[in-house]
Structure formats: structure tokens, C-alpha cells
Write a protein that holds these residues in place. Structure first.
Motif, PDB file in Angstrom:
ATOM      1  N   LEU A 129     -22.373 -39.534  49.411  1.00 27.33           N
ATOM      2  CA  LEU A 129     -22.884 -39.625  50.821  1.00 27.33           C
ATOM      3  C   LEU A 129     -23.690 -38.285  51.281  1.00 27.33           C
ATOM      4  N   VAL A 130     -24.966 -38.365  51.465  1.00 23.69           N
ATOM      5  CA  VAL A 130     -25.739 -37.261  51.524  1.00 23.69           C
ATOM      6  C   VAL A 130     -26.651 -37.415  53.008  1.00 23.69           C
ATOM      7  N   GLN A 131     -26.824 -36.565  53.759  1.00 22.33           N
ATOM      8  CA  GLN A 131     -27.650 -36.721  54.781  1.00 22.33           C
ATOM      9  C   GLN A 131     -29.087 -36.922  54.671  1.00 22.33           C
ATOM     10  N   ALA A 132     -29.873 -37.397  55.291  1.00 21.47           N
ATOM     11  CA  ALA A 132     -31.479 -37.884  54.962  1.00 21.47           C
ATOM     12  C   ALA A 132     -31.978 -36.122  54.898  1.00 21.47           C
ATOM     13  N   GLY A 133     -32.968 -36.325  53.880  1.00 19.14           N
ATOM     14  CA  GLY A 133     -33.444 -35.017  53.506  1.00 19.14           C
ATOM     15  C   GLY A 133     -32.775 -34.196  52.136  1.00 19.14           C
ATOM     16  N   GLY A 134     -31.608 -34.593  52.159  1.00 20.88           N
ATOM     17  CA  GLY A 134     -30.887 -34.001  50.986  1.00 20.88           C
ATOM     18  C   GLY A 134     -31.120 -34.459  49.814  1.00 20.88           C
ATOM     19  N   SER A 135     -30.461 -33.984  48.664  1.00 23.55           N
ATOM     20  CA  SER A 135     -30.857 -33.921  47.429  1.00 23.55           C
ATOM     21  C   SER A 135     -29.276 -34.473  46.960  1.00 23.55           C
ATOM     22  N   LEU A 136     -29.567 -35.202  45.535  1.00 20.95           N
ATOM     23  CA  LEU A 136     -28.579 -35.675  44.622  1.00 20.95           C
ATOM     24  C   LEU A 136     -29.021 -35.440  43.247  1.00 20.95           C
ATOM     25  N   PRO A 162     -44.341 -49.412  31.944  1.00 22.36           N
ATOM     26  CA  PRO A 162     -43.666 -50.320  33.020  1.00 22.36           C
ATOM     27  C   PRO A 162     -42.495 -51.007  32.243  1.00 22.36           C
ATOM     28  N   THR A 163     -41.343 -51.274  32.999  1.00 23.49           N
ATOM     29  CA  THR A 163     -40.107 -51.949  32.397  1.00 23.49           C
ATOM     30  C   THR A 163     -39.782 -52.730  33.092  1.00 23.49           C
ATOM     31  N   HIS A 164     -38.818 -53.731  32.568  1.00 23.65           N
ATOM     32  CA  HIS A 164     -37.954 -54.465  33.695  1.00 23.65           C
ATOM     33  C   HIS A 164     -36.364 -54.458  33.193  1.00 23.65           C
ATOM     34  N   SER A 165     -35.496 -54.875  34.202  1.00 22.56           N
ATOM     35  CA  SER A 165     -34.092 -54.978  33.939  1.00 22.56           C
ATOM     36  C   SER A 165     -33.772 -55.736  32.770  1.00 22.56           C
ATOM     37  N   SER A 166     -34.449 -56.766  32.509  1.00 23.32           N
ATOM     38  CA  SER A 166     -34.313 -57.814  31.585  1.00 23.32           C
ATOM     39  C   SER A 166     -34.191 -57.253  30.189  1.00 23.32           C
ATOM     40  N   GLN A 167     -35.029 -56.157  30.168  1.00 27.21           N
ATOM     41  CA  GLN A 167     -35.238 -55.543  28.898  1.00 27.21           C
ATOM     42  C   GLN A 167     -33.913 -54.628  28.497  1.00 27.21           C
ATOM     43  N   TYR A 168     -32.986 -54.349  29.024  1.00 20.70           N
ATOM     44  CA  TYR A 168     -31.888 -53.697  28.665  1.00 20.70           C
ATOM     45  C   TYR A 168     -30.683 -54.256  28.465  1.00 20.70           C
ATOM     46  N   SER A 169     -30.101 -53.895  27.217  1.00 20.41           N
ATOM     47  CA  SER A 169     -28.622 -54.504  26.755  1.00 20.41           C
ATOM     48  C   SER A 169     -27.576 -54.021  27.415  1.00 20.41           C
ATOM     49  N   TYR A 170     -27.584 -52.535  27.711  1.00 14.81           N
ATOM     50  CA  TYR A 170     -26.435 -51.792  28.082  1.00 14.81           C
ATOM     51  C   TYR A 170     -26.369 -51.333  29.221  1.00 14.81           C
ATOM     52  N   TRP A 171     -25.357 -51.617  30.339  1.00 16.22           N
ATOM     53  CA  TRP A 171     -25.500 -50.970  31.423  1.00 16.22           C
ATOM     54  C   TRP A 171     -24.089 -50.203  31.840  1.00 16.22           C
ATOM     55  N   GLY A 172     -24.429 -49.302  32.760  1.00 12.80           N
ATOM     56  CA  GLY A 172     -23.143 -48.544  33.310  1.00 12.80           C
ATOM     57  C   GLY A 172     -22.614 -49.281  34.591  1.00 12.80           C
ATOM     58  N   GLN A 173     -21.573 -49.002  35.052  1.00 19.45           N
ATOM     59  CA  GLN A 173     -20.811 -49.716  36.238  1.00 19.45           C
ATOM     60  C   GLN A 173     -21.625 -49.231  37.486  1.00 19.45           C
ATOM     61  N   GLY A 174     -22.169 -48.217  37.399  1.00 20.74           N
ATOM     62  CA  GLY A 174     -23.027 -47.682  38.593  1.00 20.74           C
ATOM     63  C   GLY A 174     -22.404 -46.697  39.369  1.00 20.74           C
ATOM     64  N   THR A 175     -23.252 -45.885  40.158  1.00 19.58           N
ATOM     65  CA  THR A 175     -22.666 -45.131  41.230  1.00 19.58           C
ATOM     66  C   THR A 175     -23.272 -45.104  42.499  1.00 19.58           C
ATOM     67  N   GLN A 176     -22.684 -45.082  43.699  1.00 15.68           N
ATOM     68  CA  GLN A 176     -23.078 -45.474  44.907  1.00 15.68           C
ATOM     69  C   GLN A 176     -23.725 -44.366  45.531  1.00 15.68           C
ATOM     70  N   VAL A 177     -25.076 -44.302  46.046  1.00 14.38           N
ATOM     71  CA  VAL A 177     -25.755 -43.236  46.911  1.00 14.38           C
ATOM     72  C   VAL A 177     -25.721 -43.847  48.206  1.00 14.38           C
ATOM     73  N   THR A 178     -25.308 -43.161  49.154  1.00 16.58           N
ATOM     74  CA  THR A 178     -25.545 -43.565  50.688  1.00 16.58           C
ATOM     75  C   THR A 178     -26.380 -42.358  51.127  1.00 16.58           C
ATOM     76  N   VAL A 179     -27.305 -42.659  52.034  1.00 12.60           N
ATOM     77  CA  VAL A 179     -28.103 -41.476  52.902  1.00 12.60           C
ATOM     78  C   VAL A 179     -27.932 -41.869  54.299  1.00 12.60           C
ATOM     79  N   SER A 180     -27.252 -40.922  55.092  1.00 10.97           N
ATOM     80  CA  SER A 180     -27.172 -41.265  56.413  1.00 10.97           C
ATOM     81  C   SER A 180     -28.389 -40.545  57.355  1.00 10.97           C
ATOM     82  N   SER A 181     -28.729 -41.399  58.114  1.00 14.70           N
ATOM     83  CA  SER A 181     -29.865 -40.877  58.923  1.00 14.70           C
ATOM     84  C   SER A 181     -29.390 -39.618  59.991  1.00 14.70           C
TER      85      SER A 181
END
Length: 125
Positions: free
Chosen positions: A11-18, A106-125
Motif C-alpha cells: 500500500l502506497v500513497q499517490a505519488g509514491g514509489s515501489l 509488443p507482446t501479449h499475455s498469451s505468449q507466456y508459459s510461466y506465471w507467478g502468483q502476483g503481488t498486490q499494489v494498492t495506491v491510495s488517493s
């Protein structure tokens, strides 16, 4: 198989960095394309940036060019996504993906065979 583990979201405020990280393990290849995608609730997964494991051919979505930098550490099989000036609309799950074919624009998600579980980014205003 290739396993991908993302980290660095939060979780980061608007204008912040990650800085997001994605580390590949398992049966990796000498060189491959690593990419970041993101997906917000109710929206399609969209491309953010990509780079080859050896650091060549970085490529960005038009929407990311001014605020995102992708880089890699081949010794650690890790790719980083530095995001600055974050906006609430950047809120999404961020996913790392790998394909054997090297990055080439240029690329598309369909071209990728391996994926991670993901990490959530939340930006608050």
C-alpha cells in the motif's frame, strides 16, 4: 518447470514509489524474456514492461514509459520493476511472466508459459 516468485507490492500513497521483484527458479534457460503484467478487478490483464534475462531489449507499454523502469540481475535470475509517481489507477495485481522466446517489442499475455502468483499494489488517493 519454471517457478516465479514476486515481491515488493503493498500500500502506497499517490505519488509514491515501489519496486517489485520477480525471481525465477527451477528449469530456467540461458536467456529468456521476463515481463510484468497487471490486472485490476474487472479488467483484462495488461502488459507493463518486458526485458530479456541478459538485460537486453527492454520494452514498455505506452502508459508506463514515463513512470516505470524495468531492469534485471541475471546472476540472481531476478527482474525488477521500479514504479514512480504512482496513481490510484495503478492499483492492481502485478504478475511476472516468462517465455522462452526472447523479448522483441509488443507482446501479449498469451505468449507466456510461466506465471507467478502476483503481488498486490494498492495506491491510495
Amino acid at each position: 518447470q519454471v517457478q516465479l516468485v514476486e515481491s515488493g507490492g503493498g500500500l502506497v500513497q499517490a505519488g509514491g514509489s515501489l519496486r517489485l521483484s520477480c525471481t525465477a527458479s527451477g528449469r530456467t534457460f540461458s536467456n529468456y524474456c521476463m515481463a510484468w503484467f497487471r490486472q485490476a478487478p474487472g479488467k483484462e490483464r495488461e502488459f507493463v514492461a518486458s526485458i530479456n534475462r541478459d538485460g537486453s531489449s527492454p520494452y514498455y507499454a505506452d502508459s508506463a514509459k514515463d513512470r516505470v523502469t524495468i531492469s534485471g540481475d541475471s546472476a540472481r535470475n531476478t527482474v525488477y520493476l521500479q514504479m514512480t509517481s504512482l496513481k490510484p489507477e495503478d492499483t492492481a495485481g502485478y504478475y511476472c511472466a516468462v517465455r522462452r522466446t526472447l523479448c522483441a517489442g509488443p507482446t501479449h499475455s498469451s505468449q507466456y508459459s510461466y506465471w507467478g502468483q502476483g503481488t498486490q499494489v494498492t495506491v491510495s488517493s
